[in-house]
Design an enzyme around this catalytic site. Structure first.
Site, short mmCIF file in Angstrom:
data_model
loop_
_atom_site.label_atom_id
_atom_site.label_comp_id
_atom_site.label_asym_id
_atom_site.label_seq_id
_atom_site.Cartn_x
_atom_site.Cartn_y
_atom_site.Cartn_z
N GLY A 195 0.82 -1.21 0.00
CA GLY A 195 0.00 0.00 0.00
C GLY A 195 0.85 1.26 0.00
N SER A 196 0.37 2.29 0.67
CA SER A 196 1.01 3.60 0.61
C SER A 196 2.35 3.68 1.33
CB SER A 196 0.06 4.67 1.18
OG SER A 196 -1.05 4.84 0.33
N THR A 197 2.73 2.62 2.07
CA THR A 197 4.07 2.65 2.66
C THR A 197 5.13 2.73 1.57
OG1 THR A 197 4.16 0.22 2.71
CG2 THR A 197 3.39 1.34 4.70
N LEU A 198 4.79 2.26 0.35
CA LEU A 198 5.76 2.27 -0.75
C LEU A 198 6.08 3.69 -1.22
CD1 LEU A 198 6.96 -0.33 -1.95
CD2 LEU A 198 5.64 0.10 -4.02
N LYS A 199 5.23 4.65 -0.86
CA LYS A 199 5.49 6.04 -1.26
C LYS A 199 6.77 6.58 -0.63
CE LYS A 199 0.54 6.92 -1.77
NZ LYS A 199 -0.68 7.49 -1.15
#
Length: 644
Positions: free
Chosen positions: A289-293
């Site tokens: 999810g958005s942790t990859l940002k």
């Protein structure tokens, strides 16, 4: 007539001689067959009838935590066995044993009717059971001592330690991974017994043995306990399917804690489902999810395609890519990069990714360790998935920027955060510090191993500064903020794929929060993931509080100096290394407000003042007040309160 009789006598003699010659020939041939041709086989069969091998397993080595506290030890316990040939009333004996030991009567009776000379009735029983069976005074039933594994911390660190079988062989976790060191070599004794199977004498050891070795882990028992309790409360509160929490040292890759829920007690592992034994931090993979940002940000900054102040158009929350429409949670317009990360805009992430390019982003993901095993010394690790760029559609390339179309284990994700925390180095994780002999001497040691450099120290510093905004007011995870420390991290709320519909589910999510503290010089990285939390699936709501609780306890336990001190008017950022303090004047009571316990005691010792401590945390009040003349024999009472 007489000659005729003599002739028949000779014939009878010849016939009798030939007969006995044939009999002797048959006897000779049979003896040759038994003694020469089949001698070895028959001797072996005869030997088996009156001898047997007794295998004695040595005690397994001890498993210690990093501070030398025992996590797994071996203890002597009693076992009950039987000589079936010596038991006349097998039915009655089986009934009494089954009732006393709480086991199946038919199973016991089957063993007692066995043709074998020796059978186990029940192994590794309690002293009470030994006493009860001994009181029955049953013929053919006897007792012996065996070694049993005992796990002192029960559920704490159970998924790391694993467990051993009744035969003292490692089956899961460290017990399995380092079984060759922990189990030592078995002893085999040759036993000679009588017709009833009762032992008469034992021959010597037929196999040379060596003492088992002990294993010291990087795991900290106390940190693991706090992580387990905090995670368990969160899983129960959110009714999540499962959860994991990892605590590690970013500079070295040492694992301090791996907590997993559902949990199990390795002392009675057979009462749990096999899936409960699984260490989900290495065996389970999810979309991040958005942790990859955070890693998109790192790559884009490293390549110089953006700066923290770069302004990007977030298209009022709606953006068309490859025939599909991407939405944000709110209709954001023009945002700076630091704010895109702070509010976790998917469209903003796509705009950043388009500047970096899918090829370079894919390369950075590989450098951060996604799509490959970490190399941890632990069984069952999975590599996750990172599709080759050529097999990804245009839509897939764009959704990858906010964490869809890729899977990662929690450990991979934690180590990637560790690379940002430690200045840009991807470390190899390790969970064993050393192998020790019985005298405590290390025969093998393990230390930090750098896999590769990912980003520069300057880029890592900038990313940490931007990620601080996530935990501040207006970010997605103010619930992760640890008062007294500057915290950086990133939330993630990943949709799970519905296998039946082959599309993303609107009901099943994985909630993440990964971060580190203190953000300026991180001492620990903590990764929390909750699988399928009910009602509220957002990482900043359900995972961030676990990070906060575990982080606060861990930082204080490790004596990490706070980033924020208390002044007279309240908490202030500690931009300098010295707290807001008035200079100490000889003969006057010093000002200790805002200091931690150790600093207060150090200052009091230097001035010769006796301190009475109330509470814990930071000093918020003192009596007498600062500047009051010191009186001989008068003590200084200091009231402490935790920062959160």
């Amino acid at each position: 007539m007489r000659s005729k009789d003599n002739k028949w006598v000779r014939i009878r003699i010849y016939v009798t001689g030939v007969f006995f010659a044939c009999v002797l020939c048959v006897i000779f041939l049979r003896a040759y067959q038994l003694q020469i041709l089949e001698g070895k086989r028959l001797s072996s069969l005869a030997r088996e009838d009156y001898t047997g091998n007794l295998v004695l397993m040595p005690q397994r080595g001890t498993i210690f935590d990093r501070n030398g506290k025992e996590l797994a030890i071996s203890i002597d316990v009693g076992s009950i066995y039987a000589y079936p040939k010596a038991i006349k009333d097998k039915t009655g004996t089986a009934t009494l044993l089954a009732k006393t030991l709480g086991i199946d009567r038919r199973h016991v009776l089957e063993k007692l009717r066995s043709s074998r000379s020796f059978v186990w009735v029940k192994r590794k029983v309690t002293p009470e059971e030994i006493k009860k069976v001994g009181g029955l005074k049953l013929t053919g039933i006897d007792f012996t001592n065996e070694s049993r594994r005992y796990y002192a911390c029960t559920e704490t660190a159970a998924h790391v330690i694993g467990f051993a079988s009744q035969d003292n062989r490692g089956l899961e976790g460290i017990e399995l991974q380092y079984n060759s060191y922990l189990e030592g070599k078995e002893k085999r004794l040759t036993r000679i017994h009588d017709a009833l199977g009762r032992p008469l004498l034992f021959d010597g050891i037929s196999k040379e043995n060596h003492d088992p070795f002990n294993v010291r882990l990087t795991i900290d028992k106390d940190i693991s306990y706090n992580a387990r309790k905090a995670l368990k409360r969160a899983v129960e509160k959110t009714d999540a399917r499962s959860g994991v929490c990892i605590v590690l040292r970013p500079q070295t890759g040492e694992i301090l804690a791996m907590a997993v829920v559902p949990e199990f007690n390795p002392n009675i592992f057979w009462r749990y489902k096999p899936q409960d034994w699984r260490n989900r931090t290495v065996t389970d993979c999810y979309e991040p999810g958005s942790t990859l940002k955070a890693f998109l940000l790192a790559g884009a900054l490293e390549q110089g395609v953006i700066t923290p102040k770069t302004i990007l158009n977030c298209e009022r929350g709606t953006y068309r890519v490859g025939g599909s429409v991407i939405h944000d949670s709110k209709p954001y317009g023009m945002l700076r990069v630091r704010d895109i990360i702070k509010v976790s805009s998917n469209i903003g992430a796509i705009k950043m990714g388009q500047r970096l390019g899918p090829g370079r982003f894919h390369s950075y993901l590989k450098r951060f360790g996604f799509g490959e095993r970490t190399g941890i010394d632990f069984p069952g690790e999975r590599a996750g998935t990172l599709k080759p760029l050529g097999k990804t559609s245009v839509l897939g390339q764009n959704t990858l920027y906010f964490g869809q179309g890729i899977s990662t284990s929690p450990l991979q994700l934690a180590l990637a955060f560790g690379a940002i925390a430690n200045g840009g180095h991807l470390m190899k994780p390790f969970i064993v510090k050393s192998i020790l002999d019985r005298h405590g001497k290390a025969i093998r040691e393990f230390g930090p191993v750098k896999r590769r450099d990912v980003i520069s120290a300057d880029t890592a510093r900038t990313v940490r500064k931007i990620l601080e905004g996530v935990t501040k007011e207006g970010g997605t995870a103010p619930k992760a903020a640890i008062e007294g420390y500057r915290v950086a991290g990133k939330t993630g709320t990943a949709q799970k794929v519905d296998p039946a519909e082959r599309t993303y589910s609107d009901e099943k999510f994985v909630a993440f929060f990964g971060g580190f503290a203190p953000s300026s010089s991180p001492a620990v990285v903590i990764l929390v993931a909750l699988d399928e939390p009910k009602d509220t699936p957002y990482g900043g709501i359900v995972a961030a509080p676990v990070f906060k609780e575990v982080g606060y306890v861990t930082l204080n336990y490790l004596n990490v100096k706070p980033s924020i001190r208390y002044s007279f008017s309240g908490p202030v950022q500690r931009k300098q290394k010295t707290a807001v303090q008035s200079p100490d004047v000889p003969g006057l009571v010093p000002n200790v407000r805002g200091l931690g316990l150790r600093d207060v005691l150090r200052k009091a010792r230097r001035l010769g003042v006796r301190v009475v401590v109330k509470g814990s945390g930071f000093a918020v009040d003192q009596s007498p007040a600062a500047g009051t003349p010191l009186r001989k024999g008068k003590s200084l009472t200091v009231t402490f309160k935790p920062p959160c």
